[in-house]
Design a protein around this motif. Structure first.
Motif, short mmCIF file in Angstrom:
data_model
loop_
_atom_site.label_atom_id
_atom_site.label_comp_id
_atom_site.label_asym_id
_atom_site.label_seq_id
_atom_site.Cartn_x
_atom_site.Cartn_y
_atom_site.Cartn_z
N TRP A 11 0.81 -1.25 0.22
CA TRP A 11 -0.08 -0.03 0.02
C TRP A 11 0.83 1.21 0.08
N GLN A 12 0.59 2.21 -1.03
CA GLN A 12 1.21 3.54 -1.07
C GLN A 12 0.21 4.70 -0.97
N GLY A 13 0.49 5.63 -0.66
CA GLY A 13 -0.18 7.08 -0.73
C GLY A 13 -0.23 7.90 0.46
N LEU A 14 -0.68 8.95 0.67
CA LEU A 14 -0.69 9.97 1.59
C LEU A 14 -1.50 9.41 3.00
N ASP A 15 -2.59 8.98 2.87
CA ASP A 15 -3.38 8.09 4.05
C ASP A 15 -2.64 7.03 4.39
N VAL A 16 -1.82 6.09 3.60
CA VAL A 16 -1.12 5.30 4.24
C VAL A 16 0.16 5.70 4.87
N GLU A 17 0.62 6.80 4.33
CA GLU A 17 1.84 7.11 5.29
C GLU A 17 1.34 7.86 6.73
N MET A 18 0.33 8.31 6.64
CA MET A 18 -0.11 9.15 8.02
C MET A 18 -0.43 7.80 8.81
N CYS A 19 -1.05 6.55 8.30
CA CYS A 19 -1.15 5.49 9.35
C CYS A 19 0.22 5.07 9.64
#
Length: 334
Positions: free
Chosen positions: A50-58
């Motif tokens: 998984w990649q993405g802004l929401d993923v990085e915030m998690c």
């Protein structure tokens, strides 16, 4: 006497246990609800990661708790199931392109935390259709996602200009995208960032146009269950910390050096040189330092997930920090 009373109240509040934090620590893993698939926010790469802004915030939140970016499990949730899953305890937190609204905050048994992304509703159409404004879509069939604010925003807009339209409702974005490509819909209505993301994954992106108008305010926030004040504090101030890091110019590249050399009291507090911020939310003194060292500040996260050099190619715009003309503004961490 009054000061002593306030101090005693603060200590008592800080001693109240957090059921969510206790469960996360006992499990040894954060469970984070994310989107089923939107480029830039949450989408598996070619390796299934998984990649993405929401993923990085998690991932950053897992670092704040465990100092380990791997201690997070992602649960993809549709728009219509996300809040039910959170309320039922299937996830600990939602970082899932979820708009803060009054009724969501007051009627679902949930709390939104603090804004980490600003967006607005828009429409995408075929470039060949020659549509330049939403009001030109008289009688159009419009793909929408079930359980989103976009359903109501679209209905409200067309009702306000007395123009008919035909909604076609889907549970997931990939279903709406397939319908759009197949010609079942004349347009797709959702938040502009998701439109840009979908356009970037079309077989021929140039065939599609995102109309310039915006019809709503869509400030995204993490969501948690009501009644857990310490967990609310952790998610709120973690989110604030990655924004504050960008305001202070702290990056993955310089944060270790800044932790040892900075004389700025705000920087020393944020990076745990002085421990009072961590003590107030029951985390390790170096929690914010660990987050910045691992995932970076907000601008770094944004730029590598959806910025101009990514396939999504979305300019910062309102998601820049306030000193650069945007809306992101970290509350004082002191």
């Amino acid at each position: 006497m009054l000061c002593a009373t306030f101090a005693g109240s603060a200590l008592a509040q800080n001693s109240i246990p957090s059921p969510t934090l206790d469960a996360v620590r006992a499990r040894g893993q954060l469970v984070c609800g994310i989107n089923t698939g939107v480029a830039g926010f949450a989408l598996p790469d070619s390796r299934g990661v998984w990649q993405g802004l929401d993923v990085e915030m998690c991932r950053g939140l897992a670092v704040a708790i465990f100092n380990d970016v791997s201690k997070v499990r992602f649960v993809p949730l549709s728009s219509s199931t996300r809040f039910t899953a959170l309320g039922a305890g299937e996830v600990d937190v939602l970082f899932r392109t979820s708009t803060q609204t009054m009724l969501r905050d007051t009627t679902l048994g949930l709390r939104h935390v603090t804004t980490y992304f600003y967006d607005g509703h828009g429409f995408m159409v075929r470039a060949a259709a020659g549509v330049t404004h939403a009001r030109d879509m008289n009688g159009a069939t419009i793909c929408l996602l079930q359980g989103t604010t976009n359903e109501q925003v679209t209905a409200d807009y067309f009702r306000s200009i007395n123009v008919p339209f035909q909604p076609v409702i889907f549970e997931r974005g990939d279903q709406a995208q397939a319908a759009l490509l197949a010609g079942r819909c004349d347009a797709y209505g959702t938040d502009a960032s998701s439109l840009a993301a979908m356009r970037s994954t079309m077989p021929t992106p140039a065939d599609w146009t995102v109309l310039p108008e915006r019809f709503s305010k869509e400030p995204y926030s993490a969501y948690i269950r009501r009644g857990d004040d310490n967990w609310f504090d952790i998610v709120r101030w973690y989110t604030t910390a990655v924004i504050e890091a960008e305001e202070q110019g702290l990056t993955r590249a310089n944060v270790e050096q800044m932790r040892t050399s900075s004389t700025n009291p705000n920087t020393r507090r944020l990076l745990g040189v002085t421990p009072e911020l961590a003590q107030s939310i029951k985390l390790d003194p170096a929690w914010a330092f660990n987050v910045i060292r691992t995932v970076g500040n907000y601008g770094e996260i944004y730029n590598r997930t959806m910025g101009p050099d990514t396939p999504v190619g979305l300019p910062r715009g309102p998601n820049n920090i306030w000193t650069q003309g945007g809306l992101l503004y970290a509350l004082p961490m002191r």
